[in-house]
Scaffold this motif. Structure first.
Motif, PDB file in Angstrom:
ATOM      1  N   ALA A  79      59.981  40.567  50.165  1.00  0.00           N
ATOM      2  CA  ALA A  79      59.641  40.597  51.691  1.00  0.00           C
ATOM      3  C   ALA A  79      59.415  39.071  52.206  1.00  0.00           C
ATOM      4  O   ALA A  79      59.522  38.766  53.323  1.00  0.00           O
ATOM      5  N   GLN A  80      58.711  38.230  51.410  1.00  0.00           N
ATOM      6  CA  GLN A  80      58.326  36.979  51.889  1.00  0.00           C
ATOM      7  C   GLN A  80      59.511  36.045  51.909  1.00  0.00           C
ATOM      8  O   GLN A  80      59.741  35.078  52.964  1.00  0.00           O
ATOM      9  N   ARG A  81      60.571  36.379  50.957  1.00  0.00           N
ATOM     10  CA  ARG A  81      61.780  35.604  51.223  1.00  0.00           C
ATOM     11  C   ARG A  81      62.827  35.751  52.263  1.00  0.00           C
ATOM     12  O   ARG A  81      63.174  35.040  53.021  1.00  0.00           O
ATOM     13  N   ALA A  82      62.672  37.131  52.618  1.00  0.00           N
ATOM     14  CA  ALA A  82      63.361  37.754  53.820  1.00  0.00           C
ATOM     15  C   ALA A  82      62.613  37.101  54.985  1.00  0.00           C
ATOM     16  O   ALA A  82      63.445  36.486  56.080  1.00  0.00           O
ATOM     17  N   ALA A  83      61.358  37.124  55.197  1.00  0.00           N
ATOM     18  CA  ALA A  83      60.533  36.720  56.382  1.00  0.00           C
ATOM     19  C   ALA A  83      60.884  35.390  56.598  1.00  0.00           C
ATOM     20  O   ALA A  83      61.008  34.603  57.609  1.00  0.00           O
ATOM     21  N   SER A  84      60.896  34.339  55.325  1.00  0.00           N
ATOM     22  CA  SER A  84      61.156  32.839  55.515  1.00  0.00           C
ATOM     23  C   SER A  84      62.444  32.735  55.986  1.00  0.00           C
ATOM     24  O   SER A  84      62.983  31.800  56.814  1.00  0.00           O
ATOM     25  N   ARG A  85      63.593  33.341  55.522  1.00  0.00           N
ATOM     26  CA  ARG A  85      64.774  33.238  55.913  1.00  0.00           C
ATOM     27  C   ARG A  85      64.988  33.859  57.267  1.00  0.00           C
ATOM     28  O   ARG A  85      65.827  32.987  58.301  1.00  0.00           O
ATOM     29  N   ALA A  86      64.251  34.864  57.773  1.00  0.00           N
ATOM     30  CA  ALA A  86      64.483  35.190  59.055  1.00  0.00           C
ATOM     31  C   ALA A  86      63.844  34.037  60.065  1.00  0.00           C
ATOM     32  O   ALA A  86      64.694  33.722  61.121  1.00  0.00           O
ATOM     33  N   GLN A  87      62.938  33.393  59.728  1.00  0.00           N
ATOM     34  CA  GLN A  87      62.291  32.229  60.529  1.00  0.00           C
ATOM     35  C   GLN A  87      63.305  31.248  60.452  1.00  0.00           C
ATOM     36  O   GLN A  87      63.353  30.319  61.541  1.00  0.00           O
ATOM     37  N   GLY A  88      63.824  31.066  59.487  1.00  0.00           N
ATOM     38  CA  GLY A  88      64.626  29.656  59.207  1.00  0.00           C
ATOM     39  C   GLY A  88      65.913  30.007  60.236  1.00  0.00           C
ATOM     40  O   GLY A  88      66.286  29.196  60.826  1.00  0.00           O
ATOM     41  N   ARG A  89      66.515  31.127  60.108  1.00  0.00           N
ATOM     42  CA  ARG A  89      67.645  31.406  61.177  1.00  0.00           C
ATOM     43  C   ARG A  89      67.290  31.304  62.459  1.00  0.00           C
ATOM     44  O   ARG A  89      67.902  30.722  63.157  1.00  0.00           O
ATOM     45  N   GLY A  90      66.052  31.907  62.989  1.00  0.00           N
ATOM     46  CA  GLY A  90      65.452  31.596  64.374  1.00  0.00           C
ATOM     47  C   GLY A  90      65.269  30.424  64.557  1.00  0.00           C
ATOM     48  O   GLY A  90      65.682  29.730  65.671  1.00  0.00           O
ATOM     49  N   MET A  91      64.768  29.194  63.842  1.00  0.00           N
ATOM     50  CA  MET A  91      64.515  27.911  64.221  1.00  0.00           C
ATOM     51  C   MET A  91      65.975  27.323  64.448  1.00  0.00           C
ATOM     52  O   MET A  91      66.152  26.616  65.126  1.00  0.00           O
ATOM     53  N   LEU A  92      66.571  27.721  63.357  1.00  0.00           N
ATOM     54  CA  LEU A  92      68.166  26.920  63.378  1.00  0.00           C
ATOM     55  C   LEU A  92      68.768  27.213  64.626  1.00  0.00           C
ATOM     56  O   LEU A  92      69.310  26.410  65.310  1.00  0.00           O
ATOM     57  N   ARG A  93      68.922  28.496  65.066  1.00  0.00           N
ATOM     58  CA  ARG A  93      69.555  28.878  66.307  1.00  0.00           C
ATOM     59  C   ARG A  93      68.998  28.262  67.490  1.00  0.00           C
ATOM     60  O   ARG A  93      69.804  27.721  68.361  1.00  0.00           O
TER      61      ARG A  93
END
Length: 204
Positions: A79-93
């Motif tokens: 769950a922590q990995r998924a949250a980190s990657r979700a925030q990474g995608r959002g920031m990258l966009r």
């Protein structure tokens, strides 16, 4: 600090961080955080564990795919990995619109949040400080929404953490941390399960 770091740390930056509570929602549901005193303890602990880990990888320089894989290995909670990657995608966009750069194209397809911060903020200390600040500012904001705490008091808590923020950022530039945060991992996994069963305000 460079302007990029300030923009990333701004809650108005449309990177998707506002939908993540950093474990605060689950902690509040379990009555582990109920007031300003318990919030301050939660934020202190989060800063010196998950915050330090994120800051270290934001400050690190090297092959981006390798750093991303290293951070994945140091994040045992799915769950922590998924949250980190979700925030990474959002920031990258959002970053592609604000600061178009070939360097962004070198990032992994689904990058961890601190890796994106490290690419956007050139100075390692400032990158680490940005991640350290985001590790506490997000949950602090969530506490106001979830618990109805006084925003002035919550802001004062974050302000009191300034020496610790600097300490974490400095430590993060000297070594690649491998510190764990088992309590946050357990909260993240519990939140993920509950999120599938009932409506939650935050994604993590």
């Amino acid at each position: 600090m460079m302007i990029t770091a300030l923009i990333l740390a701004d809650s108005r930056f449309p990177g998707g961080g506002h939908v993540h509570s950093g474990g605060l929602e689950e902690a509040a549901a379990r009555r582990l955080v109920t007031d300003e005193k318990s919030l301050e303890s939660f934020l202190y602990g989060r800063l010196h564990t998950a915050g330090l880990l994120a800051a270290g990888f934001a400050a690190a320089r090297g092959d981006l795919d390798e750093l991303d894989a290293e951070l994945d290995a140091r994040t045992p909670s799915p769950a922590q990995r998924a949250a980190s990657r979700a925030q990474g995608r959002g920031m990258l966009r959002a970053a592609r619109r604000a600061w178009p750069s070939a360097r962004l194209d070198e990032l992994p397809r689904n990058p961890h949040h601190p890796i994106v911060v490290g690419v956007l903020v050139e100075d390692p200390y400032e990158a680490a400080l940005t991640c350290a600040y985001l590790a506490v500012s997000g949950p602090a904001s969530a506490a106001v929404r979830l618990l109805g705490l006084d925003p002035f008091g919550v802001n004062a808590i974050v302000a009191r953490l300034a020496p610790d923020l600097r300490q974490v950022a400095e430590q993060a530039t000297k070594e690649l941390p491998a510190i764990g945060s088992p309590a946050l991992d357990l909260l993240a996994e519990a939140h993920d399960r509950h999120h599938q069963e009932e409506v939650r305000l935050f994604g993590s």
